[in-house]
Design an enzyme around this catalytic site. Sequence first.
Site, PDB file in Angstrom:
ATOM      1  CE  LYS A  75      -4.536   0.701   0.408  1.00 40.38           C
ATOM      2  NZ  LYS A  75      -5.588  -0.291   0.173  1.00 40.38           N
TER       3      LYS A  75
HETATM    4  N1  GLU Z   1      -7.493   0.037  -2.918  1.00 43.06           N
HETATM    5  C1  GLU Z   1      -8.232  -1.147  -3.168  1.00 43.06           C
HETATM    6  C2  GLU Z   1      -8.256  -2.038  -1.947  1.00 43.06           C
HETATM    7  O1  GLU Z   1      -8.046  -1.590  -0.849  1.00 43.06           O
HETATM    8  C3  GLU Z   1      -7.799  -1.864  -4.445  1.00 43.06           C
HETATM    9  C4  GLU Z   1      -6.395  -2.349  -4.448  1.00 43.06           C
HETATM   10  C5  GLU Z   1      -5.953  -2.879  -5.806  1.00 43.06           C
HETATM   11  O2  GLU Z   1      -6.761  -3.003  -6.703  1.00 43.06           O
HETATM   12  O3  GLU Z   1      -4.759  -3.162  -5.920  1.00 43.06           O
HETATM   13  O4  GLU Z   1      -8.559  -3.188  -2.024  1.00 43.06           O
END
Ligand code: GLU
Length: 420
Positions: A106
């Site tokens: 992240k």
């Molecule tokens: N931000 C989204 C999540 O928390 C998507 C993450 C992604 O598609 O890599 O799942």
Amino acid sequence: MSAQYNPYDQVLATVEQAASILGYDQSDYEILKYPERELKVSIPIIMDDGSVQVFQGYRVQHSTSRGPAKGGIRFHPNVDINEVRALAAWMSFKCAVVNVPYGGGKGGVECDPTKISESEMMRITRRFTSMIAPMIGPEKDIPAPDVGTNAQVMGWIVDTYSMLQGHAVPGVVTGKPINLGGSYGRAEATGRGVTITALNILKTLNIPIENTTAVVQGMGNVGSIAAKLLHENGLKIVAVSDVSGGIHNPDGLDIPNILDYLGKSKDNLLINYHKKDVQHISNQKLLETEATLLIPAALENQINADNADKIKAKVIVEGANGPTTGEADDILNNKGIIVVPDILANAGGVIVSYFEWVQNLQHMSWSEDNINKRLKVIMDHSFDAVYNIAKENDTSLRTGAYLIAVKRIVETNQMRGIWP
Ligand code: GLU
């Protein structure tokens, strides 16, 4: 976020609990407790008024044992290292529970997207991308949108990364605009997955859909699509909220009209939405509203020890990441409220991100219908697996999801061994 609230502590507690049910020794899962790699960057930007501001940014890779790190980039004033760490770890478990071949990562920049211009946002994105460039790439770590970012931000990341590499690299992020190699269905995927999960749990609990009431906290990418699709499926959405507060109508809100209003301008907030029979309520009251289903689709730490006791919903389906604290989880379990956990319920986004990445690597484009069907197959299958394991072990659905996820990652680590 309160000073003492550290979402990464919650990650550790959940992992410990699952590992103990699985009968693991400390050394079996010790690796999972530590993020593999973390980068903190200071991002200097020339603001539109000519002044220089320095923003703090992070990229954390929690695990890459099952595949490249995968997870979004958040632009929000509350971003800090503990939040990004927790969000990265939740991505590892999310990808494992739905069995897509990724680890978890992240990123985030501590900034307020509502207070910066579009060109400032572009400069933050480009400079941040260049600073985390050594860490990301289609084989290493693939960002995507999260709170405060969108397809346009992903487009700037593709362009910046491609310029640095000297050739187009659309597979460096997912959630891109369609013209840049984005996937059909990706923008709606998280909300669609939340809807599929909500319908699955209602069916499992034998709660008929017609006239079932629902409350949705958050009208961002996840909450707005979930509200739209649940409304289309015949549920009565009695309350919704955004940053400005909530609106309530016990007879059901006109969801298409609300979404039309919100979609017209970035400045259109629910606080200024006025209609007959629609009352304005605080975000706090919204969580306590009488309804069968509650979908928290905003931020972490929304259902906590202070308010869990006041929740009246029978079922909670977590659209956001980490909306329920560990203490609140215990209170809800004791009250018999069923919680479908984030790592399962909101996995639709990363599942379609996976489809987007596969399409990019193969230089293919799949139809929206094909994508939605594949998404439903994985969501349904994962729901059944989590439900069954929770039942077998007499645990909550959250613990069930972690039993599957922790086992998959631990077994991968054991088969890989520890290098050197
Ligand atoms: N931000 C989204 C999540 O928390 C998507 C993450 C992604 O598609 O890599 O799942």
